[in-house]
Design a protein around this motif. Structure first.
Motif, PDB file in Angstrom:
ATOM      1  N   TYR A 210       0.813  -1.217   0.000  1.00 31.22           N
ATOM      2  CA  TYR A 210       0.000   0.000   0.000  1.00 31.22           C
ATOM      3  C   TYR A 210       0.845   1.265   0.000  1.00 31.22           C
ATOM      4  O   TYR A 210       0.484   2.265  -0.633  1.00 31.22           O
ATOM      5  N   GLU A 211       1.972   1.243   0.674  1.00 29.77           N
ATOM      6  CA  GLU A 211       2.812   2.434   0.705  1.00 29.77           C
ATOM      7  C   GLU A 211       3.377   2.740  -0.683  1.00 29.77           C
ATOM      8  O   GLU A 211       3.421   3.897  -1.116  1.00 29.77           O
ATOM      9  N   TYR A 234      -0.284   5.940   6.104  1.00 28.96           N
ATOM     10  CA  TYR A 234       1.014   6.129   5.453  1.00 28.96           C
ATOM     11  C   TYR A 234       1.323   7.607   5.176  1.00 28.96           C
ATOM     12  O   TYR A 234       2.264   7.913   4.437  1.00 28.96           O
ATOM     13  N   TYR A 236      -0.159  10.164   3.515  1.00 26.19           N
ATOM     14  CA  TYR A 236      -0.245  10.703   2.152  1.00 26.19           C
ATOM     15  C   TYR A 236      -1.457  11.624   1.984  1.00 26.19           C
ATOM     16  O   TYR A 236      -1.714  12.100   0.881  1.00 26.19           O
TER      17      TYR A 236
END
Length: 276
Positions: A210-211, A234, A236
């Protein structure tokens, strides 16, 4: 007939491979081969043909398979129910990858407090694979995306995932969908949504991290469809544009489900559990 022999037969049939069946069962290949020969001797028929890539069922093996599968499934279900007859001594949990990040740890923490003696086993994969595992009695409950609406499955609980289409805030996003897994409910939904808008020329990138997905979205490589919890996790959120779809456009809440004929001993507890 020894049900353990049938369990090995079912595993070899499913994988069409002695070696893969041995890995699943934690046996040696020679042990699996020996047990298959024992079963063939008992029945008086060969059950497999050897082919270049493994094995395939003989005519007799094909006849045996549905009966063997039924017997193995019922034996394993009975053993599990007897173990949990007075308390939930074992709970096997299936989860999609997104749910593993979003709510699995809080769920396990609650269980460990309220049922400290319960042993927990985990199986993480895409929603379709997790549903298959549930139907095959390999897990007891499962966190899945969307309501499976299957005749053998009952919904115990429902949780909101706060899903968004995400794209770069600083760059023009390419006409590409970025997904976590090829066989993913979120990815399939986003493809259908995009195509319903008339966009059929997009490309697809699969990144099982996912990152990395979010980094690629930030770089303008494409768009993704994710829970805001994952975006926030994360860090974002400030780098992306998050677009919330209308409720009538998206019904992909997480459902905690189990088999109708195998509701866990703590089923009522699971129905009342609250998770973010």
């Amino acid at each position: 007939m020894d049900s353990s022999l049938l369990k090995i037969f079912v595993a070899v049939s499913k994988h069409q491979s002695i070696s893969l069946a041995a890995q699943e069962l934690y046996f040696t290949q020679s042990n699996v081969t020996l047990r298959i020969k024992q079963l063939e001797k008992k029945l008086g028929y060969p059950l497999f043909h050897r082919v270049p890539k493994g094995v395939i069922l003989t005519y007799e093996g094909e006849k045996l398979y549905p009966y063997a599968l039924d017997i193995v499934t019922k034996v394993e279900e009975t053993i599990l129910k007897m173990k949990n007859i007075s308390e939930q001594t074992l709970l096997r949990i299936g989860t999609s990858q997104a749910n593993a990040i979003i709510r699995l740890l809080p769920f396990i923490e609650k269980l460990s407090v309220d049922f400290p003696t319960t042993q927990i086993e985990l199986f993480a994969n895409g929603t379709p694979q997790v549903i298959d595992a549930l139907l095959e009695y390999k897990v007891d409950i499962a966190f899945v995306t969307g309501d499976p609406k299957h005749k053998d499955i009952v919904v115990l609980n429902e949780f909101s995932d706060d899903l968004y289409m995400v794209e770069s805030k600083h760059k023009v996003s390419k006409n590409c969908i970025i997904g976590y897994r090829e066989k993913s409910t979120h990815l399939n939904f986003f493809k259908q949504y995009w195509e319903a808008l008339g966009n059929t020329e997009y490309t697809t990138i699969i990144l099982e991290n996912y990152e990395v997905m979010l980094g690629c979205v930030k770089a303008g490589m494409g768009r993704a469809f994710l829970s805001k919890i994952i975006v926030d996790k994360y860090h974002y959120t400030d780098d992306l544009i998050l677009t919330k779809l209308q409720p009538n456009e998206c019904n992909l809440e997480t459902h905690l489900v189990c088999r109708k004929d195998s509701v866990p001993f703590i089923g009522d507890y699971l129905k009342q559990m609250q998770l973010h």
